[in-house]
Design a protein around this motif. Structure first.
Motif, PDB file in Angstrom:
ATOM      1  N   ILE A  43      12.747 -13.003  -9.826  1.00 16.41           N
ATOM      2  CA  ILE A  43      11.320 -12.828  -9.520  1.00 16.41           C
ATOM      3  C   ILE A  43      10.608 -12.264 -10.736  1.00 16.41           C
ATOM      4  N   ILE A  44       9.614 -12.968 -11.244  1.00 24.16           N
ATOM      5  CA  ILE A  44       8.935 -12.566 -12.477  1.00 24.16           C
ATOM      6  C   ILE A  44       8.201 -11.241 -12.319  1.00 24.16           C
ATOM      7  N   LYS A  45       7.830 -10.887 -11.089  1.00 22.94           N
ATOM      8  CA  LYS A  45       7.122  -9.631 -10.858  1.00 22.94           C
ATOM      9  C   LYS A  45       8.025  -8.419 -11.055  1.00 22.94           C
ATOM     10  N   LEU A  46       9.339  -8.628 -11.045  1.00 20.29           N
ATOM     11  CA  LEU A  46      10.275  -7.531 -11.221  1.00 20.29           C
ATOM     12  C   LEU A  46      10.658  -7.427 -12.697  1.00 20.29           C
ATOM     13  N   VAL A  47      10.388  -6.273 -13.287  1.00 19.03           N
ATOM     14  CA  VAL A  47      10.567  -6.086 -14.729  1.00 19.03           C
ATOM     15  C   VAL A  47      11.424  -4.853 -14.983  1.00 19.03           C
ATOM     16  N   ARG A  48      12.356  -4.983 -15.896  1.00 25.25           N
ATOM     17  CA  ARG A  48      13.219  -3.854 -16.231  1.00 25.25           C
ATOM     18  C   ARG A  48      12.493  -2.919 -17.191  1.00 25.25           C
TER      19      ARG A  48
ATOM     20  N   HIS B 206      14.021   0.329 -17.763  1.00 28.41           N
ATOM     21  CA  HIS B 206      15.023   1.331 -18.125  1.00 28.41           C
ATOM     22  C   HIS B 206      16.381   0.746 -17.751  1.00 28.41           C
ATOM     23  N   ARG B 207      17.447   1.249 -18.333  1.00 28.15           N
ATOM     24  CA  ARG B 207      18.768   0.702 -17.983  1.00 28.15           C
ATOM     25  C   ARG B 207      19.091   0.916 -16.504  1.00 28.15           C
ATOM     26  N   SER B 208      18.396   1.868 -15.861  1.00 26.25           N
ATOM     27  CA  SER B 208      18.665   2.157 -14.447  1.00 26.25           C
ATOM     28  C   SER B 208      17.546   1.750 -13.503  1.00 26.25           C
ATOM     29  N   PHE B 209      16.436   1.195 -14.037  1.00 29.13           N
ATOM     30  CA  PHE B 209      15.292   0.894 -13.169  1.00 29.13           C
ATOM     31  C   PHE B 209      14.647  -0.459 -13.466  1.00 29.13           C
ATOM     32  N   VAL B 210      14.295  -1.153 -12.382  1.00 28.32           N
ATOM     33  CA  VAL B 210      13.485  -2.372 -12.433  1.00 28.32           C
ATOM     34  C   VAL B 210      12.309  -2.141 -11.500  1.00 28.32           C
ATOM     35  N   VAL B 211      11.099  -2.458 -11.959  1.00 30.16           N
ATOM     36  CA  VAL B 211       9.913  -2.182 -11.144  1.00 30.16           C
ATOM     37  C   VAL B 211       9.188  -3.465 -10.760  1.00 30.16           C
ATOM     38  N   ASN B 212       8.451  -3.386  -9.665  1.00 28.51           N
ATOM     39  CA  ASN B 212       7.546  -4.452  -9.254  1.00 28.51           C
ATOM     40  C   ASN B 212       6.203  -4.167  -9.931  1.00 28.51           C
TER      41      ASN B 212
ATOM     42  N   ASP C   4       9.297  -5.834 -23.781  1.00 31.95           N
ATOM     43  CA  ASP C   4       9.363  -6.853 -22.721  1.00 31.95           C
ATOM     44  C   ASP C   4       8.468  -6.480 -21.548  1.00 31.95           C
ATOM     45  N   PHE C   5       8.428  -5.202 -21.224  1.00 34.35           N
ATOM     46  CA  PHE C   5       7.566  -4.741 -20.146  1.00 34.35           C
ATOM     47  C   PHE C   5       6.111  -5.058 -20.453  1.00 34.35           C
ATOM     48  N   MET C   6       5.651  -4.751 -21.644  1.00 31.41           N
ATOM     49  CA  MET C   6       4.264  -4.992 -22.007  1.00 31.41           C
ATOM     50  C   MET C   6       3.949  -6.483 -22.026  1.00 31.41           C
ATOM     51  N   ARG C   7       4.883  -7.284 -22.485  1.00 38.41           N
ATOM     52  CA  ARG C   7       4.652  -8.735 -22.571  1.00 38.41           C
ATOM     53  C   ARG C   7       4.471  -9.327 -21.169  1.00 38.41           C
ATOM     54  N   ILE C   8       5.322  -8.980 -20.249  1.00 33.78           N
ATOM     55  CA  ILE C   8       5.226  -9.531 -18.888  1.00 33.78           C
ATOM     56  C   ILE C   8       4.024  -8.928 -18.163  1.00 33.78           C
ATOM     57  N   PHE C   9       3.748  -7.661 -18.418  1.00 34.57           N
ATOM     58  CA  PHE C   9       2.611  -6.999 -17.793  1.00 34.57           C
ATOM     59  C   PHE C   9       1.305  -7.688 -18.175  1.00 34.57           C
ATOM     60  N   GLN C  10       1.186  -8.086 -19.420  1.00 32.76           N
ATOM     61  CA  GLN C  10      -0.025  -8.757 -19.880  1.00 32.76           C
ATOM     62  C   GLN C  10      -0.194 -10.133 -19.226  1.00 32.76           C
ATOM     63  N   ILE C  11       0.958 -10.800 -18.959  1.00 35.23           N
ATOM     64  CA  ILE C  11       0.888 -12.097 -18.291  1.00 35.23           C
ATOM     65  C   ILE C  11       0.307 -11.956 -16.904  1.00 35.23           C
ATOM     66  N   GLN C  12       0.699 -10.845 -16.239  1.00 35.37           N
ATOM     67  CA  GLN C  12       0.194 -10.638 -14.900  1.00 35.37           C
ATOM     68  C   GLN C  12      -1.328 -10.504 -14.923  1.00 35.37           C
TER      69      GLN C  12
END
Length: 251
Positions: A202-207, A209-215, A243-251
Motif C-alpha cells: 500500500i503506497i500510503k504506508l511509508v517506513r 524508522h527501522r521499527s515503524f511504518v506510518v499511514n 523516501d518519506f519526503m518523496r512519497i509524502f510529496q506525491i500524496q
C-alpha cells in the motif's frame, strides 16, 4: 492473543526449577509451549507444535545431555536457544558454542535476568540466524495477511478480521512480529515489518524508522526527528527521511 505470543519450550530435568521458569514466562506474557525433562521428550514437543525459543539446561538426565538435545532440535529448524547452567567445564562450554546459542543464563534464575536473556536472544537471532530462515517464515506467514481493494484481512484468534486501510495508523516491529495499530485496536501478526510492508503493498504506508511504518494520511505533523499521528509520537530515522519526503510529496 495466544497465537501471537512468543512460544517457549523449557528443557529442564529439575521439576521445581522447570515449574518456576514456566510461571515466570507466563507472567511476562510468553506462551509456554511445554516442559521436557529429557531430550527425547523435548524432540517430541518440538515436532508437535511451533516453538519460537528454547530454554535448555546444559546438564539434563537421559540419553542426551542439553547440548546434544539442542543439536537435534536445530537439525529440524532454526530457533534461538538460551542455555541454563549452574557450572560447566571448559570442554562442555566449547561443545555448547558449536550450537551457536543466543545467550547463557546462570542458575538460579530470576525474572529480570530471564527477560534480559530472552530479549538478547531474540535480538541476536533476528540480526543473525533469522536471515537463514526468512524464506521459511515467509512461507509460514503467506496467509497471515489478505488484501481486497481498500481492506485487509489478518489472522486473529484463528479467524480473519477485516481492517480498513484508512483506519491503520502505523505498523510497529516487535522482533519477529509486527503490530498493526488502529485508532482503537492493536493486532499482532507473526511476520517481520519488512515482510508485512511488502505483503500489504500500500503506497500510503511509508517506513520512517527501522521499527515503524506510518499511514501518511494519518500524519498530524512531523519534524526532522519525529512524526505525530493521533496521540502517538514516533521516531524518524535519518536513513528513511528522503523516501518519506518523496512519497509524502506525491500524496
Amino acid at each position: 492473543m495466544l497465537e501471537n505470543r512468543i512460544r517457549v519450550l523449557i528443557v529442564e530435568d529439575e521439576a521445581v526449577l522447570a515449574l518456576d521458569l514456566g510461571e515466570m514466562l507466563e507472567k511476562e506474557g510468553y506462551h509456554l509451549a511445554g516442559i521436557a525433562h529429557n531430550g527425547r521428550r523435548a524432540l517430541e514437543l518440538f515436532r508437535e507444535q511451533p516453538v519460537d525459543l528454547v530454554l535448555c539446561d546444559v546438564q539434563i538426565k537421559g540419553d542426551w545431555d542439553g547440548i546434544e538435545t539442542v543439536g537435534r532440535l536445530l537439525a529440524i529448524r532454526s530457533v534461538p536457544v538460551i542455555y541454563l547452567t549452574a557450572f560447566s567445564d571448559k570442554e562442555t562450554l566449547e561443545r555448547a558454542k558449536l550450537t551457536q546459542p543466543a545467550a547463557y543464563l546462570v542458575k538460579p534464575v530470576n525474572p529480570v535476568n530471564l527477560q534480559i536473556s530472552i530479549d538478547l536472544a531474540l535480538q541476536r537471532f533476528n540480526l543473525g540466524a533469522a536471515r537463514e530462515r526468512l524464506p521459511e517464515k515467509d512461507t509460514f506467514s503467506r496467509e497471515a495477511i489478505l488484501r481486497i481493494e481498500d481492506s485487509i484481512f489478518i489472522k486473529h484468534n484463528y479467524q480473519f478480521m477485516r481492517i480498513e486501510v484508512e483506519d491503520i495508523l502505523f505498523l510497529e516491529a516487535d522482533n519477529a512480529y509486527t503490530t498493526i495499530v488502529t485508532s482503537d485496536k492493536k493486532y499482532a501478526i507473526r511476520m517481520t515489518l519488512s515482510m508485512a510492508l511488502n505483503r500489504l503493498g500500500i503506497i500510503k504506508l511509508v517506513r520512517i524508522h527501522r521499527s515503524f511504518v506510518v499511514n501518511v494520511r494519518k500524519i498530524r505533523g512531523f519534524n526532522d526527528r519525529e512524526v505525530y499521528i493521533e496521540g502517538y509520537t514516533l521516531p524518524m530515522g535519518k536513513q528513511f527521511k528522503e523516501d518519506f519526503m518523496r512519497i509524502f510529496q506525491i500524496q
